[in-house]
Design a protein around this motif. Structure first.
Motif, PDB file in Angstrom:
ATOM      1  N   THR A 139       1.497  -9.858  10.860  1.00 27.32           N
ATOM      2  CA  THR A 139       2.366 -10.300   9.764  1.00 27.32           C
ATOM      3  C   THR A 139       1.957  -9.768   8.398  1.00 27.32           C
ATOM      4  N   GLY A 140       0.696  -9.369   8.255  1.00 25.53           N
ATOM      5  CA  GLY A 140       0.224  -8.964   6.930  1.00 25.53           C
ATOM      6  C   GLY A 140       0.011 -10.123   5.981  1.00 25.53           C
TER       7      GLY A 140
ATOM      8  N   MET B 195      -9.067 -12.999   2.029  1.00 29.54           N
ATOM      9  CA  MET B 195      -9.991 -11.973   2.499  1.00 29.54           C
ATOM     10  C   MET B 195      -9.364 -10.585   2.390  1.00 29.54           C
ATOM     11  N   ASP B 196     -10.186  -9.601   2.132  1.00 31.76           N
ATOM     12  CA  ASP B 196      -9.736  -8.208   2.117  1.00 31.76           C
ATOM     13  C   ASP B 196      -9.763  -7.691   3.554  1.00 31.76           C
ATOM     14  N   LEU B 197      -8.601  -7.541   4.135  1.00 26.62           N
ATOM     15  CA  LEU B 197      -8.495  -7.107   5.539  1.00 26.62           C
ATOM     16  C   LEU B 197      -7.990  -5.678   5.654  1.00 26.62           C
ATOM     17  N   SER B 198      -8.062  -4.918   4.563  1.00 21.67           N
ATOM     18  CA  SER B 198      -7.494  -3.566   4.562  1.00 21.67           C
ATOM     19  C   SER B 198      -8.137  -2.676   5.615  1.00 21.67           C
ATOM     20  N   ASP B 199      -9.453  -2.761   5.775  1.00 17.11           N
ATOM     21  CA  ASP B 199     -10.121  -1.930   6.777  1.00 17.11           C
ATOM     22  C   ASP B 199      -9.667  -2.289   8.182  1.00 17.11           C
TER      23      ASP B 199
ATOM     24  N   GLU C 298      -6.188  -1.018   8.772  1.00 15.57           N
ATOM     25  CA  GLU C 298      -6.191   0.429   8.974  1.00 15.57           C
ATOM     26  C   GLU C 298      -6.627   0.766  10.391  1.00 15.57           C
ATOM     27  N   ARG C 299      -7.620   0.031  10.895  1.00 15.83           N
ATOM     28  CA  ARG C 299      -8.096   0.280  12.260  1.00 15.83           C
ATOM     29  C   ARG C 299      -7.036  -0.065  13.298  1.00 15.83           C
ATOM     30  N   ALA C 300      -6.153  -1.008  12.951  1.00 16.43           N
ATOM     31  CA  ALA C 300      -5.121  -1.430  13.894  1.00 16.43           C
ATOM     32  C   ALA C 300      -3.803  -0.706  13.689  1.00 16.43           C
ATOM     33  N   ALA C 301      -3.738   0.172  12.706  1.00 22.93           N
ATOM     34  CA  ALA C 301      -2.481   0.850  12.395  1.00 22.93           C
ATOM     35  C   ALA C 301      -2.054   1.765  13.545  1.00 22.93           C
TER      36      ALA C 301
END
Length: 247
Positions: free
Chosen positions: A145-146, A184-188, A191-194
């Protein structure tokens, strides 16, 4: 988006009245609950009183919380229909419908609701009430969902209801503390799940990252040193001669 309907007002009235008598709360970080839009509130689970504490905490920010609730509870006469009318999300464990709860929670987040999740899936089995490893549902929700993940630690509810001793001790003005951290910063992790369905390594890693952040907040609340690792439950089975074993 969840609205303050009749049963929500009734339920929150009961919760507020009960906790006003039996607890003395200290809340910090309520400003991290967004005023609008979907959000995941991820909290540690130490007592059966936790949903009352978290409902009061979130509701005081002007949001109506939605919880993942055992489907069997929603079938109880009178109480079940009341809970369903407040938008609680049934969890169908151990059935072919088990994934439906994640889908319903994701839909609620996309509709702009606040969904409260206990990533451990049950009250902690750690004898000192430190967090356990999280299940992967919270990671699936966050990646699908982001929605922002708001980590929340709570302490004190186990004094009212101790799940280890299976005892209820409703003493007036019991101290109960809640501390919410920033999203929380979940950007990494995103990106790993993109580009596809996240694998088990990503899901487990993100779930544990969330639990470690909750543990940091709990350490601040308790002012005690936590164990080095998250508690493992159920315990890993010893490997058999053919190499099988684990959880």
């Amino acid at each position: 988006m969840a609205r303050r309907g009749f049963w929500v007002r009734i339920g929150m009235g009961v919760i507020n009245s009960t906790l006003t008598v039996f607890s003395r709360h200290t809340w910090q970080g309520a400003e991290h609950i967004p005023a609008a839009g979907g959000a995941i509130v991820a909290a540690n689970h130490i007592s059966q009183v936790d949903p009352m504490v978290m409902a009061r905490f979130v509701y005081a920010t002007g949001r109506v919380p939605r919880f993942l609730t055992k489907a069997s509870v929603l079938q109880v006469p009178l109480m079940g229909p009341a809970l369903r009318s407040t938008g609680q999300i049934p969890v169908h464990r151990g059935s072919i419908d088990a994934a439906r709860s994640v889908d319903e929670a994701a839909a609620a987040l996309r509709d702009g609701d606040v969904v409260v999740v206990y990533p451990e899936g049950t009250t902690t089995r750690d004898p000192d009430f430190w967090p356990m490893h999280g299940r992967t549902g919270v990671a699936r929700l966050a990646l699908a969902t982001g929605a922002p993940v708001i980590p929340v630690a709570q302490w004190g509810a186990q004094r009212l209801q101790d799940p280890v001793a299976h005892s209820v001790r409703p003493r007036p003005r019991t101290p109960v503390s809640v501390l919410a951290g920033p999203p929380m910063d979940l950007s990494d992790w995103r990106e790993r799940a993109a580009g596809g369905e996240p694998d088990r390594t990503v899901l487990s890693g993100l779930s544990d990252a969330i639990m470690y952040r909750i543990r940091e907040l709990l350490t601040e609340l308790r002012d005690e040193q936590p164990p080095e690792q998250l508690y493992a439950w159920p315990p890993k089975r010893p490997a058999t001669p053919d190499g099988e074993g684990g959880r």
